[in-house]
Design an enzyme around this catalytic site. Structure first.
Site, PDB file in Angstrom:
ATOM      1  N   ASN A 177     -11.093  -2.111  -5.351  1.00  0.00           N
ATOM      2  CA  ASN A 177      -9.691  -1.632  -6.039  1.00  0.00           C
ATOM      3  C   ASN A 177     -10.686  -1.364  -7.951  1.00  0.00           C
ATOM      4  OD1 ASN A 177      -6.853  -2.330  -4.705  1.00  0.00           O
ATOM      5  ND2 ASN A 177      -8.322  -0.803  -3.916  1.00  0.00           N
ATOM      6  N   ASP A 230       0.502  -1.155   0.021  1.00  0.00           N
ATOM      7  CA  ASP A 230       0.217  -0.050  -0.014  1.00  0.00           C
ATOM      8  C   ASP A 230       1.366   0.953   0.009  1.00  0.00           C
ATOM      9  OD1 ASP A 230      -2.474   1.791  -0.178  1.00  0.00           O
ATOM     10  OD2 ASP A 230      -2.590   1.131   2.723  1.00  0.00           O
TER      11      ASP A 230
END
Ligand code: IPE
Ligand code: IPE
Ligand code: MG
Length: 253
Positions: free
Chosen positions: A70, A22
């Site tokens: 996502n 991330d």
């Protein structure tokens, strides 16, 4: 191949490392760059970490590359990620072959465009016999969906009379997950400082050691991984037992 391994590796290593990669967007933002530049640099970290894990002797590496959530991102960003993925697979195939890395996609890969699925399938087929390390790429992966899909398959088996409800144990259940036959992760690393699991490997991380680093993924390289492995070595994994019990019989399985 072992020339790059620092002499100071810990004695006991995790068999399976999982990483929530991330912070690509924030890495780019800090430099006033487009988020996609962050993903591109993040791909360099993937190369470095895959190589390092193979050299160190990690058996399973699971990387969270794209979550079911996502898909809600801007189309442009999704397309850029797909194209980066294709490029990554093509460019890494020779090294995967050379280093005995087997690629395994986990997630709903059928949701990806045909050209991406094709490359993925090719690389999985080409690397199928490799024995050095399994690289699980979590793509359109969601832990809750994985568990629901497993429950659905089990229900179908029961309805068909091939499985009795009493036969559904933890071991049987795990055989219906993407990670069937693999050990659960020993260590979960999340970069960029967020204290959440974001729907990653919900079943499999029941007793995984968690390490969160503030480093943004594009800045995460092997030196930090090795520092984390030293920290992992000092952890006492108790699996619900007392410290004294663990000292007598240090292994759970
Ligand atoms: C991780 O970086 C990569 C993917 C989720 C594909 P992000 O894109 O989430 O970066 P941040 O969290 O916005 O910084
Ligand atoms: C988790 O990162 C998913 C991947 C690394 C692929 P996100 O950036 O999507 O997670 P949240 O939304 O911050 O929880
Ligand atoms: Mg993020």
């Amino acid at each position: 191949m072992n020339s790059d391994v620092p002499s100071s590796l810990p004695d006991s290593l995790p068999r399976h490392i999982a990483i929530i990669m991330d912070g690509n967007g924030r890495w780019a933002k800090k430099r006033s760059l487009n988020r996609i530049r962050g993903h591109r640099e993040g791909a360099e970290s993937v190369r470095d970490i895959v190589r390092a894990c193979r050299e160190i002797g990690i058996e399973f590496l699971t990387l969270y590359a794209f979550s079911t959530e996502n898909w809600q991102r801007p189309r442009r960003e999704i397309l850029a990620l797909m194209s980066l993925l294709k490029g990554f697979l093509r460019s890494e195939l020779p090294e995967m072959m050379e280093n005995g890395i087997r690629l395994n996609a986990i997630g709903q890969i059928e949701r990806f465009p045909g050209d991406v699925v094709k490359v993925l399938q090719e690389v999985m087929d080409m690397t199928r016999e490799n024995q050095g390390m399994i690289l699980n790429l979590a793509l359109s992966y969601g832990g809750q969906d994985e568990i629901v899909a497993a429950a659905r398959k089990i229900a179908t088996e029961v309805r068909a009379g091939r499985l009795q409800p009493e036969e559904i144990t933890k071991a049987v259940f795990s055989n219906y997950l993407y990670t069937q036959g693999m050990p659960e992760p020993d260590l979960l690393i999340r970069t960029s400082g967020e204290m959440r699991v974001s729907n990653f490997l919900l079943w499999q991380i029941a007793y995984t050691e968690i390490h969160v680093t503030n480093t943004l993924w594009p800045d995460f390289r092997r030196e930090e991984l090795i520092r984390i492995l030293h920290d992992y070595e000092k952890r006492e994994r108790r699996f619900g037992m007392t410290g004294a019990q663990i000292k007598k019989a240090p292994h759970r399985q």
